[in-house]
Design an enzyme around this catalytic site. Structure first.
Site, PDB file in Angstrom:
ATOM      1  N   PRO A 298       0.819  -1.216   0.000  1.00  0.00           N
ATOM      2  CA  PRO A 298       0.000   0.000   0.000  1.00  0.00           C
ATOM      3  C   PRO A 298       0.855   1.270   0.000  1.00  0.00           C
ATOM      4  CG  PRO A 298       0.128  -0.893   2.216  1.00  0.00           C
ATOM      5  CD  PRO A 298       0.873  -1.857   1.336  1.00  0.00           C
ATOM      6  N   GLY A 299       0.408   2.266  -0.718  1.00  0.00           N
ATOM      7  CA  GLY A 299       1.061   3.576  -0.688  1.00  0.00           C
ATOM      8  C   GLY A 299       0.061   4.613  -0.214  1.00  0.00           C
ATOM      9  N   ARG A 300      -0.885   4.924  -1.117  1.00  0.00           N
ATOM     10  CA  ARG A 300      -1.909   5.922  -0.848  1.00  0.00           C
ATOM     11  C   ARG A 300      -2.666   5.653   0.460  1.00  0.00           C
ATOM     12  NH1 ARG A 300      -4.354   8.439  -5.059  1.00  0.00           N
ATOM     13  NH2 ARG A 300      -3.563   6.746  -6.355  1.00  0.00           N
TER      14      ARG A 300
ATOM     15  N   ARG B 298      -2.794  16.413  -9.305  1.00  0.00           N
ATOM     16  CA  ARG B 298      -3.740  15.321  -9.511  1.00  0.00           C
ATOM     17  C   ARG B 298      -5.065  15.729 -10.147  1.00  0.00           C
ATOM     18  NH1 ARG B 298      -5.489  12.730  -5.664  1.00  0.00           N
ATOM     19  NH2 ARG B 298      -5.442  10.689  -6.622  1.00  0.00           N
TER      20      ARG B 298
ATOM     21  N   CYS C 299      -0.221  29.444 -14.106  1.00  0.00           N
ATOM     22  CA  CYS C 299      -0.625  30.033 -15.374  1.00  0.00           C
ATOM     23  C   CYS C 299      -1.242  29.008 -16.324  1.00  0.00           C
ATOM     24  CB  CYS C 299       0.563  30.712 -16.005  1.00  0.00           C
ATOM     25  SG  CYS C 299       1.308  31.898 -14.889  1.00  0.00           S
ATOM     26  N   GLU C 300      -2.231  28.267 -15.850  1.00  0.00           N
ATOM     27  CA  GLU C 300      -2.952  27.328 -16.696  1.00  0.00           C
ATOM     28  C   GLU C 300      -4.414  27.331 -16.244  1.00  0.00           C
ATOM     29  OE1 GLU C 300      -1.628  23.790 -18.027  1.00  0.00           O
ATOM     30  OE2 GLU C 300       0.446  24.459 -18.172  1.00  0.00           O
TER      31      GLU C 300
ATOM     32  N   TYR D 142       1.012  11.296  -3.055  1.00  0.00           N
ATOM     33  CA  TYR D 142       1.063  11.782  -4.444  1.00  0.00           C
ATOM     34  C   TYR D 142       0.768  13.277  -4.539  1.00  0.00           C
ATOM     35  CZ  TYR D 142       0.951   6.762  -5.107  1.00  0.00           C
ATOM     36  OH  TYR D 142       1.235   5.416  -5.022  1.00  0.00           O
TER      37      TYR D 142
HETATM   38  C1  LIG Z   1       2.389   2.715  -6.945  1.00  0.00           C
HETATM   39  C2  LIG Z   1       2.653   1.327  -6.560  1.00  0.00           C
HETATM   40  C3  LIG Z   1       2.124   0.825  -5.367  1.00  0.00           C
HETATM   41  C4  LIG Z   1       1.248   1.635  -4.448  1.00  0.00           C
HETATM   42  O1  LIG Z   1       0.077   2.046  -5.051  1.00  0.00           O
HETATM   43  P1  LIG Z   1      -1.067   2.776  -4.178  1.00  0.00           P
HETATM   44  O2  LIG Z   1      -2.154   3.030  -5.145  1.00  0.00           O
HETATM   45  O3  LIG Z   1      -0.449   4.028  -3.676  1.00  0.00           O
HETATM   46  O4  LIG Z   1      -1.421   1.848  -3.091  1.00  0.00           O
HETATM   47  C5  LIG Z   1       2.422  -0.474  -5.025  1.00  0.00           C
HETATM   48  N1  LIG Z   1       3.206  -1.245  -5.820  1.00  0.00           N
HETATM   49  C6  LIG Z   1       3.729  -0.785  -6.975  1.00  0.00           C
HETATM   50  C7  LIG Z   1       4.588  -1.672  -7.790  1.00  0.00           C
HETATM   51  C8  LIG Z   1       3.468   0.497  -7.391  1.00  0.00           C
HETATM   52  O5  LIG Z   1       3.981   0.942  -8.531  1.00  0.00           O
END
Ligand SMILES: *Cc1c(COP(=O)(O)O)cnc(C)c1O
Length: 446
Positions: free
Chosen positions: A304-306, A342, A373-374, A403
């Site tokens: 997980p990232g987001r 985004r 400026c967009e 992000y």
């Molecule tokens: C971006 C990415 C993630 C995380 O994605 P999220 O949408 O932020 O959870 C995990 N694995 C890989 C390989 C990615 O490129």
């Protein structure tokens, strides 16, 4: 202009409105929002605007939620969502590994003391420098994304070396919030496809390299996925491939990486991925598919990232001007597409809020725009804000932890915003504002 007359109590944020804010968010007095025990107005005063606020406890809590939902799995935080030294520390202390996609992310993490063996290097175009750094630091695994990488990595490792690798497989599954963030299908740049045989071919070549140890398969379907089903399809296809690899090569792969992409709500009422359900369903599917194929269940990896960083962050802006034109009201703030591309990239919608004072209880439809400026420099289109919003007011945008800064640009040379962490009633600076001096110092020629 139409105005919506709301009862006065709505000047105070409702539980539904606050559902996309960090759990620590409170409103001790109407309009005076605090996060991590610190008033957002105080943060704006101390660090100036625009500024990102990151709730440390929310980040840690989200890491713990993953550990609790997937106790048997390795959880790797995808650093590209947001990375700084403090973030690397928190994630490590909570027992997660780390995914990086460049020598830059890797170096920052290692400099912060992150153990290299818990780091995985991803990327569809790893440069020679990325690979060199990954090998010299001794990263845990490298995820191979193209056939040409196999020989490059094997050569860089050397005849006596050893490197654990995985292969990024395209399972042929369409999922994700927007076309530009779907990565599980055949028509995009990431990974090696099962259906055209590239994945199988690459795996056969990896198995021929004695210094490369193939630990498992990897897939990442995309981002902002709120449905469990695509992950279950991915499990079936990946286990199918693992079964064929055992038949053809006699190899039993020990891990299966299902990537990240778990969706979060940017606005109240939007769907989020239910982690407990995802974990339960994936576990059941994996157990069943492996039993049917006569395979031992591989160790699961989740990335997980987001879902870790996003809802823990808030972007805080100051209103510079309010303009009525063409039947619209534009509330222009001191940031925009340079600190959050985004909306322009994927048409993402946010739910901004007036903070720092009690606003009028009469709401008006406005579009919050940036300073760049967009015409596409929009922070939040068609939202409701108190109709007395004016220059000098503070606007807070929740779910700004992932992000945002990591995708920030140098457009218009405004300098990227700082990051302040909040915890237990205190705020501290994690990343300072990019100054004009920083920008000028790179400009070395004439
Ligand atoms: C971006 C990415 C993630 C995380 O994605 P999220 O949408 O932020 O959870 C995990 N694995 C890989 C390989 C990615 O490129």
């Amino acid at each position: 202009m139409t105005t919506v007359h709301e009862p006065a109590v709505l000047a105070t944020a409702s539980a539904e409105v606050l559902s996309v804010w960090p759990a620590s968010t409170a409103e001790p007095r109407p309009g005076d929002l605090t996060v991590g025990g610190v008033a957002l107005a105080e943060i704006a005063g101390r660090f100036d605007t625009p500024v990102y606020v990151l709730d440390e406890s929310e980040v840690r809590r989200r890491c713990q939620n993953y550990r609790d939902a997937f106790p048997e799995a390795e959880i790797h935080y995808a650093a590209k969502a947001f990375l700084c030294r403090a973030m690397a520390h928190w994630v490590e202390e909570e027992g997660l590994g780390l995914d990086v996609c460049s020598a830059g992310e890797l170096e920052l993490a290692v400099a912060a003391g992150f153990p290299p063996d818990k780091i995985v290097l991803h990327g569809n175009a790893k440069t020679p420098h990325d690979l060199k750094k990954a090998l010299s630091y001794g990263v845990g695994r490298i995820v191979i994304d193209s056939p040409s990488e196999i020989a490059r990595i094997a050569a860089a490792v050397g005849p006596d070396g050893h490197q654990k690798v995985m292969v990024r497989v395209v399972p042929g599954i369409s999922a994700g919030g927007h076309e530009k963030i779907r990565t599980g299908t055949e028509d995009q740049k990431f990974g090696l496809s099962i259906s055209d045989g590239y994945a199988q071919h690459a795996i056969a070549r990896i198995l021929d390299q004695p210094q490369l140890e193939l630990t498992g398969l990897h897939c990442h379907l995309g981002s902002q996925i709120t449905d469990v089903k695509p992950y279950l399809s991915a499990v079936r296809r990946m286990v199918g491939l693992m079964a064929r690899l055992r038949e053809q090569h006699g190899v039993v792969l020990e891990e299966l990486d299902l990537g990240g992409g778990h969706g979060v709500a940017y606005r109240p009422g939007e769907q989020t991925m239910d982690l407990t359900r995802l974990a339960r369903k994936v576990r059941a599917e994996l157990t069943e598919a492996c039993a049917a194929a006569g395979l031992t269940v591989p160790r699961l990896i989740i990335e997980p990232g987001r879902a870790i960083a996003g809802p823990a962050g808030i972007a805080l802006y100051r209103v510079v001007s309010v303009k009525h034109t063409g039947g619209h009201t534009f509330v222009a703030v001191d940031g925009g597409m340079s600190d959050n591309p985004r909306p322009a990239l994927y048409g993402v919608r946010y739910a901004p809020r007036l903070v720092g004072r009690r606003g009028s209880t009469t709401l008006a439809p406005v579009t919050v725009v940036g300073r760049h400026c967009e015409a596409g420099d929009v922070v939040a289109a068609d939202v409701q804000l108190p109709d007395d919003v004016g220059a000098g007011d503070l606007i807070a945008v929740p779910v700004a932890g992932a992000y945002h800064l990591s995708m920030a640009s140098g457009y218009n040379l405004v300098g990227r915003p700082p990051v302040a962490a909040v915890r237990d009633g205190r705020a501290r600076l994690l990343v300072r504002r990019e100054s004009l001096e920083d920008i000028r110092s790179r400009d070395v020629g004439l």
